[in-house]
Design a protein around this motif. Sequence first.
Motif, short mmCIF file in Angstrom:
data_model
loop_
_atom_site.label_atom_id
_atom_site.label_comp_id
_atom_site.label_asym_id
_atom_site.label_seq_id
_atom_site.Cartn_x
_atom_site.Cartn_y
_atom_site.Cartn_z
N ASN A 50 -6.26 -30.55 72.14
CA ASN A 50 -5.18 -29.64 71.78
C ASN A 50 -3.83 -30.35 71.69
OD1 ASN A 50 -7.01 -27.44 71.99
ND2 ASN A 50 -6.80 -27.59 74.22
N LEU A 51 -2.91 -29.70 71.00
CA LEU A 51 -1.53 -30.16 70.98
C LEU A 51 -0.98 -30.16 72.41
CD1 LEU A 51 1.04 -30.81 69.26
CD2 LEU A 51 1.46 -28.34 69.19
N GLN A 52 -0.25 -31.20 72.78
CA GLN A 52 0.27 -31.29 74.15
C GLN A 52 1.73 -31.73 74.15
OE1 GLN A 52 -2.80 -34.25 75.23
NE2 GLN A 52 -2.86 -33.18 77.19
N LYS A 53 2.44 -31.33 75.19
CA LYS A 53 3.78 -31.86 75.46
C LYS A 53 3.65 -32.79 76.66
CE LYS A 53 6.98 -29.28 77.47
NZ LYS A 53 7.27 -30.12 78.64
N LEU A 54 4.10 -34.03 76.48
CA LEU A 54 3.98 -35.02 77.55
C LEU A 54 5.37 -35.34 78.10
CD1 LEU A 54 1.53 -37.46 75.70
CD2 LEU A 54 0.94 -35.53 77.19
N LEU A 68 5.89 -19.85 79.40
CA LEU A 68 6.91 -19.60 78.37
C LEU A 68 6.81 -20.59 77.20
CD1 LEU A 68 10.07 -18.96 80.61
CD2 LEU A 68 8.67 -17.26 79.43
N CYS A 69 6.45 -21.83 77.50
CA CYS A 69 6.46 -22.89 76.47
C CYS A 69 5.44 -22.58 75.37
CB CYS A 69 6.12 -24.23 77.11
SG CYS A 69 5.97 -25.56 75.90
N ASP A 70 5.93 -22.60 74.11
CA ASP A 70 5.02 -22.38 72.98
C ASP A 70 4.78 -23.66 72.18
OD1 ASP A 70 7.37 -22.76 71.66
OD2 ASP A 70 7.51 -20.75 70.81
N LEU A 71 5.12 -24.80 72.78
CA LEU A 71 4.87 -26.12 72.19
C LEU A 71 5.56 -26.31 70.84
CD1 LEU A 71 1.07 -26.40 73.11
CD2 LEU A 71 2.97 -27.57 74.23
N CYS A 72 6.79 -25.78 70.73
CA CYS A 72 7.51 -25.89 69.45
C CYS A 72 7.95 -27.33 69.16
CB CYS A 72 8.72 -24.96 69.44
SG CYS A 72 10.06 -25.51 70.54
N GLY A 73 8.11 -28.15 70.22
CA GLY A 73 8.44 -29.56 70.01
C GLY A 73 9.93 -29.87 69.95
#
Length: 227
Positions: free
Chosen positions: A45-49, A83-88
């Motif tokens: 999946n898309l991830q925020k690191l 809350l985070c929707d992984l908008c980047g």
Amino acid sequence: MSSALIFDIKPYSINDGPGIRITIFLKGCPLSCDWCHNPEGISPNLQKLYSKTKCIGCGTCVENCPVNALALTPEGINTNTDLCDLCGICADVCPTKAMEMSGSAVTVEEIMKRIRRETVMMDQSDGGVTISGGEPMMQSDFLIELLDELGREGIHRAVDTTGLAKTETLLEVARRTELFLYDLKMMDPQRHKRYTGVTNEKILDNLKILAASGGKYQYQDSLDQRS
Ligand code: SF4
Ligand code: SF4
């Protein structure tokens, strides 16, 4: 046309098959090796690191998050994942790349356009394209379509695999692949499970079937020296 989630593209690769190559890294892997060099490739999946060591505590990400999912604390940045929707956006504004997104969706046509920019380099070095991961066979529709496109353009195709995939998929891929880089971690099933999270019976079975089918492969078991 199929699309896939990738986490990196490396042109001028010299260790991923013959000649100079462009290597495409697909997200998602069924193994979780202790020594994994690409942990961002494990999740499909898309991830925020976030890297605390790169973070200078400037708070720019916090100010720019449109849903107020971030908080600056003495321990670094905390993310409210509800809350985070992984908008980047936080990754775009971070000045030190402490915050980064891993994964971008690409179509076969988009990847082919990128690959064609390296035609001279590939032709002059007898190189080609290597598709790696993660485990590329986890996104098999995209992989097979990409291999077909590469084949139509006469580009040498290598697939870097853990070998852990459905046998039917492996054989479909083998029909479209000049070389497998078969990353057999260890021969012993128990030690394989201990260090990678899965046993290797299916991986060894697939390797035998691949060899019997005439598929060309190179494999390494150097990690078998681990104690
Ligand atoms: S990815 Fe978007 S929503 Fe998630 S923390 Fe960053 S800015 Fe906020
Ligand atoms: S923008 Fe980057 S460096 Fe600044 S607080 Fe956020 S993660 Fe840290």
